[in-house]
Structures are given as structure tokens and as C-alpha cells.
Design an enzyme around this catalytic site. Sequence first.
Site, mmCIF file in Angstrom:
data_model
loop_
_atom_site.group_PDB
_atom_site.id
_atom_site.type_symbol
_atom_site.label_atom_id
_atom_site.label_comp_id
_atom_site.label_asym_id
_atom_site.label_seq_id
_atom_site.Cartn_x
_atom_site.Cartn_y
_atom_site.Cartn_z
ATOM 1 N N ALA A 116 0.852 -1.185 0.000
ATOM 2 C CA ALA A 116 0.000 0.000 0.000
ATOM 3 C C ALA A 116 0.894 1.243 0.000
ATOM 4 O O ALA A 116 2.101 1.156 0.231
ATOM 5 C CB ALA A 116 -0.909 0.008 1.222
ATOM 6 N N LYS A 117 0.305 2.373 -0.281
ATOM 7 C CA LYS A 117 1.055 3.633 -0.210
ATOM 8 C C LYS A 117 0.044 4.767 -0.140
ATOM 9 O O LYS A 117 -1.096 4.624 -0.598
ATOM 10 C CB LYS A 117 1.942 3.809 -1.451
ATOM 11 N N GLY A 118 0.486 5.894 0.407
ATOM 12 C CA GLY A 118 -0.404 7.046 0.477
ATOM 13 C C GLY A 118 0.364 8.319 0.195
ATOM 14 O O GLY A 118 1.593 8.321 0.100
#
Length: 427
Positions: A116-118
Site C-alpha cells: 500500500a502507499k499514500g
Amino acid sequence: MSKILTNLSYLDPARPAPWSSFLEQIDRVAPHLGNLARWIETLKHPKRVLVVDVPIVRDDGSVAHFEGYRVQHNLSRGPGKGGVRFHPDVSLNEVMALAGWMTVKNAALGLPFGGAKGGVRIDPRTLSRGELERVTRRYTSEIGIVIGPDKDIPAPDVGSDQQIMAWMMDTYSVNVGHTASGVVTGKPVALGGSLGRQEATGRGVFIAAREAGVRSGIAVQGARVAVQGFGNVGSIAARIFAEHGARVVAIQDVGGSFFNPAGIDVPAAMAHTATQGSLAGFAGAGAIGADEFWRTECEFLVPAALEGQLTVPRAESLRTRIVVEGANGPTLPAADDVLRERGILLVPDVLANAGGVTVSYFEWVQDFSSFFWSEDEINARLETIMVKAFTAIWTLSAERQVSLRTAAFIIACQRVLAAREQRGLYP
Ligand code: NAD
């Protein structure tokens, strides 16, 4: 879906899109996956994409809106894991690619996480501390529906740090009504952070470089090193190289490029950036041009800034033996080919910068058990995991006659797609 997102979201068509690089890397690994290749499309579609509006009241009373993202690329092997980037160039396309690389990295290292990444498209340097806190808290609340200690666990990336993680942990905890330390990693030690986390990515870069050197007949002792990006990853990697007898001859950040053939005093350069915000005005080395930096004669080159930095022309002009990717996605696929043709060894990001997420994993485990380890224990376990992953990737690369990147992707994609197949599709 991914095509639509790619086309709509990538704002600057002149720059190569990171998600395209990721897709190309996946295409390159597909022929090596045997029967599992029938699941390959899984990796070309992020599982879940959340785009959020982040409004805040500025110090002058005006209202500003920022765009934020959280992308869960794949959750087949466990909860999402990946950092949060605060940078003016953040785009959905970039966050999708960064999330994809996290899927591959976590699987390549054998960590029980998906990818995941944000990110939030802001320049944190233009915000007051109060504004930054409000952006962080509102962003955390907005993505609160998808994150959690057993759902998706953010961490620091470019432009975010321990303080941002403390605000994220506090905001999430207030919203759920109890202290949830395990919702983020990279926290201050006083809040359940892990010893050694802040240095872990740079330490892992060093371990990967050392292992590549050992197998290529290049000792760290006396080696010349050039480092692009002098933030958390680049500066710590440079410092550990210097502590092991290497000469850091060139460094570059947004403030400029600097060269000193006798070796740069890395702690002095770190002290300079701590007070000045960048290397601009650093007196411990001579200023050189940005392009000259890429032609520095050295044994190890560490790109540790942003993606897309190693282009074909730069790859053609490098005068190094080994490239160790501290940053995520710094080398374009076409430049990968140039390096291979030129006999320059490349240690890929999904292995070289995995020290950070590995110690994030330790932090998450420590938070769950509320039992904390010594820094020596953490560094010893990091060393064990990094060397084991390096050895497996190196061995496969030799067996299949493929690059270390392709070998890392083969190992990772086999693990992710085997999990996909074993779990089956619902319904
Ligand atoms: P940071 O914000 O601490 O530092 C970034 C550095 O890059 C700064 O020195 C900045 O001046 C420099 N930079 C930015 N744009 C540049 C440009 N165009 N030319 C030259 N220098 C430039 O960020 P960080 O945490 O060190 O992350 C750097 C890279 O490492 C990113 O790709 C990130 O995704 C990756 N990474 C970070 C971690 C982590 O634990 N922090 C873990 C794995 C990978």
C-alpha cells in the site's frame, strides 16, 4: 480500471509515469512465472484506491484544499503496508506505482504484508507546523475507513517523519476510542516506535551494497560512493558507508550537487541540512553541475531521492560499478537495460531499500506484543533478513541469467500469486 486511472491521473505527460514503469516490470517477469502467470493481471490492478479531499483552515483564515490518496495495491499476503508521501508532485499514478513496489518488496523479503502507499499533494515546507498538523489529522481521518493495525499500516516516506506518524497515530486512536499504536510505524520511540527504525532504510541500503560488493570483488573499505538525495535514506546510507571506511565523494539534493575527492565529512553535511533545510551553501565540498554528478567516478552510486532519475542518457554516462537503489523506482526500465549491457550491477529498490519496512514490521510486532527489543537485537534481525533475501535473489539471478530486479520480482510475484491462487476468488 487501471488504464483509466493512469490516463486521467497523470498530470504531466512529459514525465515518464511511474505506474507505466511498474507495469513494464510486471510484464518482464510474467514469462518466468509458469502456471501462476494466469494470475498476473492481479498485479496490474490496484485492489483499492481512495482519493480524498483534505481541507484545512490556514493560519491566515483562508480555506485550502489538498488532494490525498491511499492505494492498497494487493492484500493477498496480509494487511497493506507502505509509507505516506507529502510532496508537491504526488499524483495518483505515482502512489499506485509506489503501492505496487511495496507489494513486491514485502513479498521479496518474506514479510507478512500486502502493498500500500499514500500521499498528499502538498509542499510541507510551505506550511506552518499547525497547518501541517491539520493536514495530517484530516488526511488520517479521511483514510481512517481503510487503515488500521490489521488492515493497512502507513509509515514515513518523502516529506513525512516521526512527528507526522505521532499525529496519525493520535488521530486514528481518538477516532476509534482507544490507543492503537500499531496503526502506523516509524513513530517516536516514546509512543511505541522501534529503536533503529529511523536508520533502518539507510542501514539496509548499506547491507545490500556490501553484499553486492562482496560478490563482485569490490570492498566497501576504500570504495568511492556517490549519493543522490540527502534525506532520511541517503544521508544515513552515506554515514554508514563512511563509518565502514568508504569515501563519500559526491552528494546531491534539491539544494545542489557537491564533490570532494578526499571524501565528504558526512556528519558535517547532515548538520548543514538539519539547520539549512538542504545542502545549498555546504562548504565541505566543491559545487558541481547536476549532470556532472551522474558522471562521478565511483564504485557505488546510490540514487536515494525520487523515481525516474536514472534515465537512458544518464545510464549511458555513469562511471560506477554498482547502483544501489535507495529510492523507490529511480531507474526507468529502458535505463535498466543500458546498465545491464554496460555490465553495471544494479541492486533493485525492492531489495536495497527494504530495511525500512523490515524494521517497520519489527515495530508492528513489538506494538502487538507490547514487548520491546534492544537496538542490537533489531539490527541483528535486520541483517539476517536482508542477507537471506539478498542471497536468494542473487542465486536465482545467476540460475536464470536474469537481472537482480527480475529475480526479485520472480520470487515476490510467485509468493503473491501463490497466495492469490490458494485463497481463490470470492465469490
Ligand atoms: P526525504 O524527504 O527524507 O529526502 C529526500 C531527499 O531527496 C532530500 O534530500 C531532497 O532534497 C532530495 N531530492 C528531492 N528531489 C530531488 C531532485 N530532483 N534531485 C536531487 N535530490 C532531490 O525522503 P526519504 O525518506 O529519504 O526517501 C527518499 C527515497 O527513498 C524515496 O524514493 C522513498 O520512497 C524511498 N524510501 C524511503 C524509506 C524511508 O524509510 N524513509 C524507505 C524505503 C524507501
